[in-house]
Design a protein around this motif. Structure first.
Motif, PDB file in Angstrom:
ATOM      1  N   VAL A 192       0.835  -1.199   0.000  1.00 33.54           N
ATOM      2  CA  VAL A 192       0.000   0.000   0.000  1.00 33.54           C
ATOM      3  C   VAL A 192       0.870   1.250   0.000  1.00 33.54           C
ATOM      4  CG1 VAL A 192      -1.719   1.317   1.304  1.00 33.54           C
ATOM      5  CG2 VAL A 192      -1.943  -1.162   1.118  1.00 33.54           C
ATOM      6  N   ALA A 193       1.922   1.254   0.805  1.00 36.18           N
ATOM      7  CA  ALA A 193       2.814   2.415   0.865  1.00 36.18           C
ATOM      8  C   ALA A 193       3.484   2.653  -0.483  1.00 36.18           C
ATOM      9  CB  ALA A 193       3.863   2.209   1.953  1.00 36.18           C
ATOM     10  N   THR A 194       3.943   1.589  -1.124  1.00 38.08           N
ATOM     11  CA  THR A 194       4.603   1.721  -2.422  1.00 38.08           C
ATOM     12  C   THR A 194       3.627   2.224  -3.479  1.00 38.08           C
ATOM     13  OG1 THR A 194       6.072  -0.114  -1.839  1.00 38.08           O
ATOM     14  CG2 THR A 194       5.971   0.514  -4.158  1.00 38.08           C
ATOM     15  N   PHE A 195       2.408   1.714  -3.460  1.00 36.82           N
ATOM     16  CA  PHE A 195       1.396   2.175  -4.408  1.00 36.82           C
ATOM     17  C   PHE A 195       1.114   3.664  -4.223  1.00 36.82           C
ATOM     18  CE2 PHE A 195      -3.163   2.984  -5.280  1.00 36.82           C
ATOM     19  CZ  PHE A 195      -3.150   2.798  -6.645  1.00 36.82           C
ATOM     20  N   ARG A 196       1.020   4.100  -2.963  1.00 36.61           N
ATOM     21  CA  ARG A 196       0.760   5.509  -2.697  1.00 36.61           C
ATOM     22  C   ARG A 196       1.934   6.374  -3.149  1.00 36.61           C
ATOM     23  NH1 ARG A 196      -4.395   6.332  -2.871  1.00 36.61           N
ATOM     24  NH2 ARG A 196      -5.563   5.032  -1.426  1.00 36.61           N
ATOM     25  N   MET A 197       3.163   5.895  -2.973  1.00 40.92           N
ATOM     26  CA  MET A 197       4.328   6.643  -3.448  1.00 40.92           C
ATOM     27  C   MET A 197       4.318   6.732  -4.969  1.00 40.92           C
ATOM     28  SD  MET A 197       7.578   5.698  -0.990  1.00 40.92           S
ATOM     29  CE  MET A 197       7.222   3.983  -0.610  1.00 40.92           C
ATOM     30  N   PHE A 198       3.928   5.659  -5.620  1.00 42.23           N
ATOM     31  CA  PHE A 198       3.827   5.668  -7.086  1.00 42.23           C
ATOM     32  C   PHE A 198       2.807   6.710  -7.538  1.00 42.23           C
ATOM     33  CE2 PHE A 198       1.819   4.215 -11.019  1.00 42.23           C
ATOM     34  CZ  PHE A 198       2.922   4.054 -11.851  1.00 42.23           C
ATOM     35  N   CYS A 199       1.658   6.736  -6.870  1.00 40.63           N
ATOM     36  CA  CYS A 199       0.620   7.701  -7.228  1.00 40.63           C
ATOM     37  C   CYS A 199       1.077   9.135  -7.008  1.00 40.63           C
ATOM     38  CB  CYS A 199      -0.649   7.431  -6.412  1.00 40.63           C
ATOM     39  SG  CYS A 199      -1.488   5.883  -6.808  1.00 40.63           S
ATOM     40  N   GLN A 200       1.976   9.329  -6.066  1.00 44.92           N
ATOM     41  CA  GLN A 200       2.510  10.662  -5.776  1.00 44.92           C
ATOM     42  C   GLN A 200       3.654  11.051  -6.715  1.00 44.92           C
ATOM     43  OE1 GLN A 200       3.624  10.306  -1.646  1.00 44.92           O
ATOM     44  NE2 GLN A 200       1.546   9.733  -1.050  1.00 44.92           N
ATOM     45  N   GLY A 201       4.043  10.151  -7.613  1.00 45.86           N
ATOM     46  CA  GLY A 201       5.094  10.454  -8.568  1.00 45.86           C
ATOM     47  C   GLY A 201       6.498  10.373  -8.020  1.00 45.86           C
ATOM     48  N   ILE A 202       6.675   9.694  -6.907  1.00 44.75           N
ATOM     49  CA  ILE A 202       7.983   9.633  -6.262  1.00 44.75           C
ATOM     50  C   ILE A 202       9.006   8.881  -7.102  1.00 44.75           C
ATOM     51  CG2 ILE A 202       9.189   8.555  -4.300  1.00 44.75           C
ATOM     52  CD1 ILE A 202       6.915   9.508  -2.535  1.00 44.75           C
ATOM     53  N   PHE A 203       8.568   7.929  -7.915  1.00 41.62           N
ATOM     54  CA  PHE A 203       9.497   7.127  -8.707  1.00 41.62           C
ATOM     55  C   PHE A 203       9.698   7.672 -10.128  1.00 41.62           C
ATOM     56  CE2 PHE A 203       7.301   3.963  -5.867  1.00 41.62           C
ATOM     57  CZ  PHE A 203       8.311   3.939  -4.926  1.00 41.62           C
ATOM     58  N   SER A 204       9.077   8.808 -10.418  1.00 41.75           N
ATOM     59  CA  SER A 204       9.189   9.410 -11.746  1.00 41.75           C
ATOM     60  C   SER A 204      10.037  10.674 -11.681  1.00 41.75           C
ATOM     61  CB  SER A 204       7.799   9.744 -12.293  1.00 41.75           C
ATOM     62  OG  SER A 204       7.892  10.473 -13.505  1.00 41.75           O
ATOM     63  N   SER A 205      10.816  10.907 -12.739  1.00 38.92           N
ATOM     64  CA  SER A 205      11.616  12.138 -12.826  1.00 38.92           C
ATOM     65  C   SER A 205      10.922  13.196 -13.665  1.00 38.92           C
ATOM     66  CB  SER A 205      12.986  11.818 -13.434  1.00 38.92           C
ATOM     67  OG  SER A 205      12.844  11.364 -14.783  1.00 38.92           O
TER      68      SER A 205
END
Length: 311
Positions: free
Chosen positions: A33-46
């Motif tokens: 769930v935490a990883t999914f939320r980080m993905f939705c927040q754009g944390i893994f995108s530049s």
């Protein structure tokens, strides 16, 4: 992809509270769930214009404090192996740049692996062997997995030694699990099928030798320890106790699958191992562990630095 890399043992004290629902999650569920939320927040995108992606810059340049905040880590909410998880993500970003055929030469992303598989099909053929998907995963991400052993300069990935295995050939003493690679392969099946591919020969993969499946085998009495002191100690992932436990788990998963198919009068095609793992043994292992032990910890305690995939 990031969710798989981050899913190592959390320790018994960590939890994640989802702000949107106020639900509290622990262990693998909390990490997911935490990883999914980080993905939705754009944390893994530049790229702020395309936040819902993981790309090589976003991953390779990820900061520890950003990951810690995403996991809600604090003095009162410690997460085992946070630095190890960060290093895995950073290595993932660097690794995908080394395989342009698999991940593209521009805007390298783990998700481009799906396009590679589609492009590699023979014209007019919509079937792909499960082993081909696993091969692409091992090739593309092999250097990223934490490995202790190499042959000819090639990282063997998640394999471990056991002294009971002896032979004349190089590598005979190794037990290959490749848990994360196989888990990722299994998880790609449904998305690939939605793209129009028909994945065949699912039986070419093994069961997943994680602590949920392994814990089920011990908690249900399918496996018994010769010495009860085993449950009072902590073990490194490469210890013979853990390697033997996981090896027997793989064997028993096949036997459990056969028993379930017989009970339900279903063939391996109708009830493949992947369905038994996710909806059966993994879920049952988690439920039984929660009933037997505080925080649902596994029956055998494994020391983790955040880079060993043992859920």
């Amino acid at each position: 992809m990031s969710a798989f890399l981050l899913d190592a043992s959390t320790g018994a004290d960590w939890q994640y509270c989802e702000a949107e629902t106020k639900e509290v999650y622990r262990r693998s569920e909390g990490l997911a769930v935490a990883t999914f939320r980080m993905f939705c927040q754009g944390i893994f995108s530049s790229n702020p214009d395309f936040p819902w992606q993981a790309d090589f810059r976003g991953l390779s340049q990820l900061k520890l404090e950003t990951l810690a905040a995403g996991f809600q880590v604090s003095r009162d909410n410690p997460l085992v192996g946070l630095t190890g998880r960060l290093e895995l993500l950073q290595r993932l970003g660097n690794a995908i740049c080394q395989h342009p055929l698999l991940f593209g030469s521009e805007n390298q992303r783990p998700g481009n692996l799906a396009q590679y598989l589609l492009d590699s099909l023979v014209s007019g053929v919509k079937t792909v062997d499960c082993a081909k998907i696993l091969s692409a995963v091992l090739t593309g991400f092999g250097e990223n997995w934490p490995g202790k052993y190499a042959i000819g300069g090639v990282n063997l990935g998640e394999v471990w030694r056991h002294r009971a295995l002896q032979g004349e050939n190089l590598g005979d003493e190794f037990v290959p699990f490749h848990q994360l690679s196989q888990w990722l392969t299994y998880s790609l099946l449904e998305p690939l099928q939605e793209l129009g591919l028909y994945v065949v020969r699912l039986d070419e993969l093994t069961g997943l030798a994680g602590y949920r499946n392994g814990g089920l085998c011990l908690d249900m009495g399918l496996l018994r320890a010769k010495d009860s002191a085993i449950f009072e100690q902590k073990y490194l992932p490469g210890s013979e106790v853990v390697v033997e436990w996981r090896s027997l788990t793989v064997i028993l998963l096949d036997k459990i699958a056969a028993a379930m198919r017989y009970k339900l009068d279903l063939s391996a095609t109708k009830l493949p191992l992947v369905k038994i793992l996710q909806g059966g043994t993994w879920a049952a292992g988690r439920k039984i562990a929660t009933e037997l032990r505080a925080a649902g910890v596994p029956p055998i305690h494994i020391e983790s630095n955040g880079t060993f995939f043992n859920s």
